[in-house]
Design an enzyme around this catalytic site. Structure first.
Site, PDB file in Angstrom:
ATOM      1  N   ARG A   1       0.864  -1.180   0.000  1.00 35.88           N
ATOM      2  CA  ARG A   1       0.000   0.000   0.000  1.00 35.88           C
ATOM      3  C   ARG A   1       0.903   1.234   0.000  1.00 35.88           C
ATOM      4  O   ARG A   1       1.913   1.277   0.708  1.00 35.88           O
ATOM      5  CB  ARG A   1      -0.954   0.025   1.202  1.00 35.88           C
ATOM      6  CG  ARG A   1      -2.006  -1.081   1.167  1.00 35.88           C
ATOM      7  CD  ARG A   1      -3.047  -0.905   2.266  1.00 35.88           C
ATOM      8  NE  ARG A   1      -4.003   0.160   1.953  1.00 35.88           N
ATOM      9  CZ  ARG A   1      -4.892   0.630   2.832  1.00 35.88           C
ATOM     10  NH1 ARG A   1      -4.906   0.160   4.072  1.00 35.88           N
ATOM     11  NH2 ARG A   1      -5.753   1.576   2.480  1.00 35.88           N
TER      12      ARG A   1
ATOM     13  N   GLN B   1     -15.004   2.245   7.414  1.00 40.25           N
ATOM     14  CA  GLN B   1     -14.205   1.978   8.609  1.00 40.25           C
ATOM     15  C   GLN B   1     -14.841   2.595   9.865  1.00 40.25           C
ATOM     16  O   GLN B   1     -14.711   2.064  10.974  1.00 40.25           O
ATOM     17  CB  GLN B   1     -12.781   2.528   8.452  1.00 40.25           C
ATOM     18  CG  GLN B   1     -11.900   1.785   7.473  1.00 40.25           C
ATOM     19  CD  GLN B   1     -11.920   2.392   6.096  1.00 40.25           C
ATOM     20  OE1 GLN B   1     -12.960   2.896   5.643  1.00 40.25           O
ATOM     21  NE2 GLN B   1     -10.797   2.353   5.388  1.00 40.25           N
TER      22      GLN B   1
ATOM     23  N   ASP C   1      -2.123   8.974   7.942  1.00 34.29           N
ATOM     24  CA  ASP C   1      -1.258   7.975   7.334  1.00 34.29           C
ATOM     25  C   ASP C   1       0.098   8.537   6.968  1.00 34.29           C
ATOM     26  O   ASP C   1       1.039   7.776   6.706  1.00 34.29           O
ATOM     27  CB  ASP C   1      -1.952   7.407   6.100  1.00 34.29           C
ATOM     28  CG  ASP C   1      -3.250   6.712   6.473  1.00 34.29           C
ATOM     29  OD1 ASP C   1      -4.257   7.425   6.689  1.00 34.29           O
ATOM     30  OD2 ASP C   1      -3.249   5.481   6.596  1.00 34.29           O
TER      31      ASP C   1
ATOM     32  N   LYS D   1      -7.634   9.334   5.488  1.00 39.33           N
ATOM     33  CA  LYS D   1      -8.727   8.747   4.714  1.00 39.33           C
ATOM     34  C   LYS D   1      -9.509   9.794   3.943  1.00 39.33           C
ATOM     35  O   LYS D   1      -9.759  10.891   4.454  1.00 39.33           O
ATOM     36  CB  LYS D   1      -9.651   7.979   5.673  1.00 39.33           C
ATOM     37  CG  LYS D   1     -10.757   7.203   5.031  1.00 39.33           C
ATOM     38  CD  LYS D   1     -10.262   6.262   3.934  1.00 39.33           C
ATOM     39  CE  LYS D   1      -9.148   5.397   4.401  1.00 39.33           C
ATOM     40  NZ  LYS D   1      -8.472   4.658   3.330  1.00 39.33           N
TER      41      LYS D   1
HETATM   42  C1  LIG Z   1      -4.075   5.217  13.118  1.00 37.69           C
HETATM   43  S1  LIG Z   1      -3.853   5.365  11.439  1.00 37.69           S
HETATM   44  C2  LIG Z   1      -5.432   5.028  10.827  1.00 37.69           C
HETATM   45  C3  LIG Z   1      -5.613   5.593   9.447  1.00 37.69           C
HETATM   46  O1  LIG Z   1      -5.481   4.546   8.481  1.00 37.69           O
HETATM   47  C4  LIG Z   1      -6.711   4.467   7.794  1.00 37.69           C
HETATM   48  O2  LIG Z   1      -6.577   4.082   6.467  1.00 37.69           O
HETATM   49  P1  LIG Z   1      -6.970   2.559   6.051  1.00 37.69           P
HETATM   50  O3  LIG Z   1      -8.204   2.194   6.816  1.00 37.69           O
HETATM   51  O4  LIG Z   1      -7.184   2.663   4.559  1.00 37.69           O
HETATM   52  O5  LIG Z   1      -5.769   1.744   6.416  1.00 37.69           O
HETATM   53  C5  LIG Z   1      -7.286   5.855   7.890  1.00 37.69           C
HETATM   54  O6  LIG Z   1      -6.660   6.755   7.002  1.00 37.69           O
HETATM   55  C6  LIG Z   1      -6.986   6.163   9.324  1.00 37.69           C
HETATM   56  O7  LIG Z   1      -7.034   7.502   9.683  1.00 37.69           O
END
Ligand SMILES: CSC[C@H]1O[C@H](OP(=O)(O)O)[C@H](O)[C@@H]1O
EC number: 5.3.1.23
Length: 365
Positions: free
Chosen positions: A91, A204, A245, A256
């Site tokens: 990723r 999420q 991220d 996100k």
């Molecule tokens: C504590 S970092 C969580 C961060 O990661 C998520 O992305 P994904 O669900 O695509 O891995 C999202 O951006 C969260 O804020």
């Protein structure tokens, strides 16, 4: 964190065999809590790509164990480099993934191949322990913000917090980032309520943050992603806290998709917009987040279809768009530093700026 009174982390090594890696399959939540046993680097890579395991700090930690699994089979230099590159490429946006792999390589390259697998497990365990400790510290530094709101409004007034996506303990090794202050505030007896953005398209918020907060007894309400601005206009949001991220050295924040729009609404309504992150999420090599941070483009099917539980209790996918409709699916966006009130890190809070980050992390300069 605890699930039904039993403490868990989001990743752990099997205590019986001492080498297989366990995670929760996050695509099965909130309807089933299923543990996955990963036995190869390819299974780790698949789990990251399909978001069975997700969250910036957690994918870094799990990828570190993925390298340890690879070294059990082949610890020669070529295999070490090839598997590290394969895992780092699963990723593109979360810097924690690349950071963890580079840390593992720095630790492992100098070692004789015969020592690498055991050393990799030990280093991956250190990465996990550090992440859990950093996030607990983020919780303490973020709790001070919530206490200040409680002091301003009085102990009987509920503190309304809006969060986007899932930056809870299930997105990290433990505690979470954006949710850590919320857990600590709740446990300290502050009256908190969380507006949980559903966070299309992978939901999420609706599936993971709601599950986490409900499991911990934290009052919360799931809302459509587009409802946050309305709530802010009507004084229903005291503070926004999100995860990230990747944060650039100038304080731009990748998170996100949809985070940027919340930051715009927050600024327009004078709502504090805070971003919680461990220092492993800082990318000091990047200045302009909009120009330089790679934004993951995920499959259109994540937009055209949605997962859920049917009346018979079966979790299934249903199509929500006409046959043949195109869909675009950028998985992240970048919030410029000018829209960020401040950053909550393991070393304290600071402005979203190079000077702010250097005030807490002078070694990065
Ligand atoms: C504590 S970092 C969580 C961060 O990661 C998520 O992305 P994904 O669900 O695509 O891995 C999202 O951006 C969260 O804020």
């Amino acid at each position: 964190m605890k699930i039904n009174g039993t403490p868990y982390r989001s990743v752990w090594v099997d205590e019986n065999d001492g080498w297989s890696v366990h995670i929760f399959d996050q695509t099965r939540l909130p309807f089933a809590l299923e543990v996955m046993r990963l036995v190869s680097q390819d299974e780790v890579a698949h789990a990251i790509r399909t978001m069975q395991v997700r969250g910036a700090p957690l994918i870094g930690a799990v990828a570190a164990y993925g390298l340890a699994l690879a070294l059990r089979t082949d610890a020669q230099d070529a295999a070490l480099e090839d598997n590290a590159a394969m895992l780092a490429a699963t990723r593109p946006t979360a810097i924690n993934l690349r950071w963890a792999i580079e840390r593992m390589l720095t630790h492992l390259r100098p070692l004789p191949p015969a020592e690498r697998a055991q050393a990799a497990y030990a280093e991956a365990a250190r990465i996990c322990d550090e992440d859990a400790a950093q996030n607990e510290a983020i919780g303490r530094h973020g709790l001070e913000l919530l206490r200040a709101i409680a002091d301003r409004h009085g102990p009987d007034r509920t503190i309304n917090i809006l969060t986007h996506c899932n930056a809870g303990w299930i997105a990290t090794v433990d505690w979470g980032t954006a949710l850590a202050p919320i857990y600590m505030a709740h446990d300290a007896g502050l009256k908190v309520h969380v507006w949980v953005d559903e966070t299309r398209p992978r939901n999420q918020g609706a599936a993971l943050t709601a599950w986490e907060l409900g499991s911990h007894g934290v009052p919360h309400t799931v809302i459509a992603d587009n409802a946050g601005g309305h709530l802010m206009q009507h004084g229903q949001v005291d503070i926004v806290i999100v995860g990230t991220d990747r944060v650039t050295r100038s304080g731009d924040v990748a998170n996100k998709i949809g985070t940027y729009l919340k930051a715009l609404a927050a600024q327009d309504n004078a709502v504090p917009f805070w971003v919680a992150l461990p220092s492993t999420t800082i990318d000091w090599t990047v200045d302009d987040g909009i120009k330089e941070i790679p934004i993951e483009e995920r499959a259109a099917g994540e937009v055209t279809h949605v997962a859920g539980r049917d009346p018979q209790g079966k979790v299934t996918q249903v199509q929500i768009t006409p046959d043949g409709t195109n869909a675009a699916n950028p998985a992240f966006d970048v919030t410029p530093a000018r829209l960020v009130t401040g950053l909550i890190t393991e070393k304290g809070r600071c402005p979203a700026s190079q000077a702010g980050l250097l005030s807490l992390f002078p070694e990065l300069g």
